[in-house]
Enzyme design. Structure first.
Site, mmCIF file in Angstrom:
data_model
loop_
_atom_site.group_PDB
_atom_site.id
_atom_site.type_symbol
_atom_site.label_atom_id
_atom_site.label_comp_id
_atom_site.label_asym_id
_atom_site.label_seq_id
_atom_site.Cartn_x
_atom_site.Cartn_y
_atom_site.Cartn_z
ATOM 1 N N ASP A 193 0.872 -1.178 0.000
ATOM 2 C CA ASP A 193 0.000 0.000 0.000
ATOM 3 C C ASP A 193 0.912 1.232 0.000
ATOM 4 O O ASP A 193 1.494 1.585 1.026
ATOM 5 C CB ASP A 193 -0.889 -0.038 1.251
ATOM 6 C CG ASP A 193 -1.721 1.228 1.404
ATOM 7 O OD1 ASP A 193 -1.596 2.147 0.565
ATOM 8 O OD2 ASP A 193 -2.486 1.299 2.376
ATOM 9 N N GLN B 197 0.702 6.499 1.069
ATOM 10 C CA GLN B 197 1.392 7.588 1.768
ATOM 11 C C GLN B 197 2.866 7.683 1.388
ATOM 12 O O GLN B 197 3.590 8.523 1.938
ATOM 13 C CB GLN B 197 1.284 7.404 3.299
ATOM 14 C CG GLN B 197 -0.133 7.462 3.827
ATOM 15 C CD GLN B 197 -0.767 8.851 3.711
ATOM 16 O OE1 GLN B 197 -0.090 9.849 3.420
ATOM 17 N NE2 GLN B 197 -2.068 8.930 3.937
ATOM 18 N N LYS C 151 -3.427 11.966 -3.441
ATOM 19 C CA LYS C 151 -2.448 12.265 -2.391
ATOM 20 C C LYS C 151 -1.115 12.738 -2.999
ATOM 21 O O LYS C 151 -0.234 13.184 -2.285
ATOM 22 C CB LYS C 151 -2.223 11.034 -1.514
ATOM 23 C CG LYS C 151 -3.451 10.664 -0.672
ATOM 24 C CD LYS C 151 -3.119 9.605 0.342
ATOM 25 C CE LYS C 151 -4.319 8.831 0.832
ATOM 26 N NZ LYS C 151 -5.194 9.562 1.736
HETATM 27 N N1 C6P Z 1 -5.655 7.830 4.157
HETATM 28 C C1 C6P Z 1 -5.721 9.728 5.670
HETATM 29 O O1 C6P Z 1 -6.175 10.805 6.064
HETATM 30 P P1 C6P Z 1 -7.955 6.176 -0.722
HETATM 31 O O2 C6P Z 1 -9.081 6.568 0.180
HETATM 32 O O3 C6P Z 1 -8.222 4.883 -1.435
HETATM 33 O O4 C6P Z 1 -7.465 7.276 -1.590
HETATM 34 O O5 C6P Z 1 -6.703 5.898 0.258
HETATM 35 C C2 C6P Z 1 -6.834 4.937 1.251
HETATM 36 C C3 C6P Z 1 -5.577 4.823 2.034
HETATM 37 C C4 C6P Z 1 -4.852 3.652 1.945
HETATM 38 N N2 C6P Z 1 -3.709 3.499 2.608
HETATM 39 C C5 C6P Z 1 -3.199 4.458 3.381
HETATM 40 C C6 C6P Z 1 -1.889 4.252 4.061
HETATM 41 C C7 C6P Z 1 -3.895 5.677 3.512
HETATM 42 O O6 C6P Z 1 -3.371 6.640 4.271
HETATM 43 C C8 C6P Z 1 -5.114 5.867 2.841
HETATM 44 C C9 C6P Z 1 -5.906 7.121 2.990
HETATM 45 C C10 C6P Z 1 -6.269 9.122 4.404
HETATM 46 O O7 C6P Z 1 -4.824 9.157 6.269
HETATM 47 C C11 C6P Z 1 -7.763 9.086 4.421
HETATM 48 S S1 C6P Z 1 -8.408 7.977 5.643
#
Ligand code: C6P
Length: 425
Positions: A219, A222, A245
């Protein structure tokens, strides 16, 4: 709690550290949204881990697409359709180079990191995980990298195993080999924790998993905005991230997968574009990457993501990382000096995310009071409830940095926190 409890032994330094060497003011001018007042104060946007702001180049690329080029792709013989198809595929090549994938067919456009993980769980996972098998994850995963595996394990009567973390928020790597066995069919791990900021030792994890014949899903939601990612060097089997992001639009994300694995996987969704031919008796599926891209994709989103990656490349991801690392050190030192603050997540290897709590003040109150000073942070469990459970806290306040943040904004955060403390004194 004392300030000393927060001291962090930073083990890595980038060659170029310091705001002076990064053209941050020039960069800020590229982001129109930053230049506004919130409750009469200049906006200080420190919620970048939730989503980052968009540079003019990305906004323009999306507008240009809808003003000049909009057409459905892979279907039309007309000029606009061919042009839109070429732009969409150019964005795929941009992503391929960004991740250093060996082949552009290994880049699947999806809606988000979440959808990428679900795709792997529902295709590779469903095919390979059976009753009594195991899937290994870590204690610092976002819900997006927990729930899809839990759903799969429930369906297949398989078991989820979890690599624990220590008090600094680092993976307890000595536990990993003990969790791997003949029953292990997959390992899913974050590259960077959104709640703690920890950068995981991916290369090592992948090496150990592979030595047990276990493929690894990463994943990278980040990580991609903050670190150089080279999927061939990492040798990961799957890698996902979200466009929004990394300065791109929402609704577009990427799944990278090794070609041989993707070829052998069943499709995820059925529909247009993912087929070669359809009869009522049998459907033949399309080649990669289209086999996994059913229906009209987010064409403008992919083009916007391509523009975002071009923007990042233009500045250099290593320069961005160095600037953010400088902010991380500066902010960690400043926050650590405030009595009663406890930083949650003090790993030796961290990205520019600081989760913290203040004794006697609920994180939501911290966030609300800071907001009145124009400072945007996130409070809550950050979709990582097991991390909160591990640290026995309900929530944290989280400041997360991006390329356009400044030391001055860190000073504003520190000042804001002093105000919060005065309110509750
Ligand atoms: N974290 C945060 O504020 P999506 O929603 O699919 O774009 O990303 C999901 C996701 C998956 N893995 C990690 C490590 C993440 O940080 C996130 C999204 C945001 O931390 C929203 S909860």
């Amino acid at each position: 709690m004392t300030a000393a409890a927060n001291s962090v032994p930073w083990e890595f330094q980038h060659p170029m550290v310091g705001e002076a060497t990064f053209p941050v003011e020039e960069v800020r001018r590229d982001f129109p949204i930053l230049h506004q007042q919130v409750y009469g104060h200049p906006l200080v946007y420190l919620d970048n881990a939730a989503t980052s702001q968009k540079p003019r180049a990305v906004i323009d690329a999306i507008s240009h697409y809808y003003e000049r080029d909009n057409a459905n792709i892979h279907r039309g013989v007309h000029f606009l359709s061919e042009h839109a198809t070429e732009e969409h595929e150019a964005a795929r090549r941009t992503v391929q180079r960004f991740l250093n994938a060996a082949d552009k067919r290994e880049i699947i456009f999806v809606r988000s990191a979440t959808e990428g993980i679900n795709l792997v769980a529902q295709t590779y996972g469903r095919k390979h995980v059976g009753a009594g098998d195991e899937v290994v994850i870590t204690a610092m995963e976002h819900h997006s990298n927990i729930v899809p595996w839990q759903m799969l394990c429930e369906e297949k009567d398989a078991r989820l195993r979890v690599i624990p973390i220590n008090d600094r928020g680092e993976l307890m790597m000595e536990e990993l080999p003990k969790l791997l066995s003949k029953r292990t069919k997959l390992l899913a791990v974050t590259h960077v924790s959104n709640a703690l900021g920890t950068i995981t030792p991916l290369r090592k994890i992948i090496e150990i998993a592979h030595s047990h014949g276990v493929p690894v899903v990463v994943d990278g939601a980040q990580a991609v905005p903050h670190l150089k990612v080279d999927v061939q060097e990492l040798d990961c089997d799957f890698y996902v991230f979200s466009g929004h992001k990394v300065y791109g639009p929402t609704g577009i994300g990427v799944l990278y997968g090794k070609r041989a694995l993707l070829e052998a996987m069943p499709p995820y969704q059925g529909g247009g574009d993912m087929i070669r031919s359809v009869t009522f008796e049998k459907t033949l599926y399309n080649d990669l990457p289209y086999k996994f891209e059913a229906g009209t994709p987010n064409i403008g989103g992919a083009i916007g993501l391509g523009a975002a990656i071009d923007y990042v490349n233009h500045l250099g991801i290593d320069n961005i990382a160095a600037h953010e690392h400088d902010l991380l050190i500066y902010a960690t030192e400043a926050l650590s000096a405030i009595p009663d603050i406890r930083i949650i997540g003090t790993a030796a290897q961290k990205a520019a995310v600081i989760s913290f709590i203040i004794e006697g003040i609920h994180p939501h109150d911290i966030g609300t009071i800071l907001d009145r000073s124009g400072i945007a942070i996130r409070t809550g469990h950050h979709c990582a409830q097991p991390v909160m459970q591990r640290f026995r806290i309900p929530a944290t306040a989280r400041a997360s940095f991006a390329m356009y943040n400044t030391r001055g904004e860190v000073d504003a955060l520190v000042e804001g926190i002093q105000k919060v403390k005065e309110v509750f004194a």
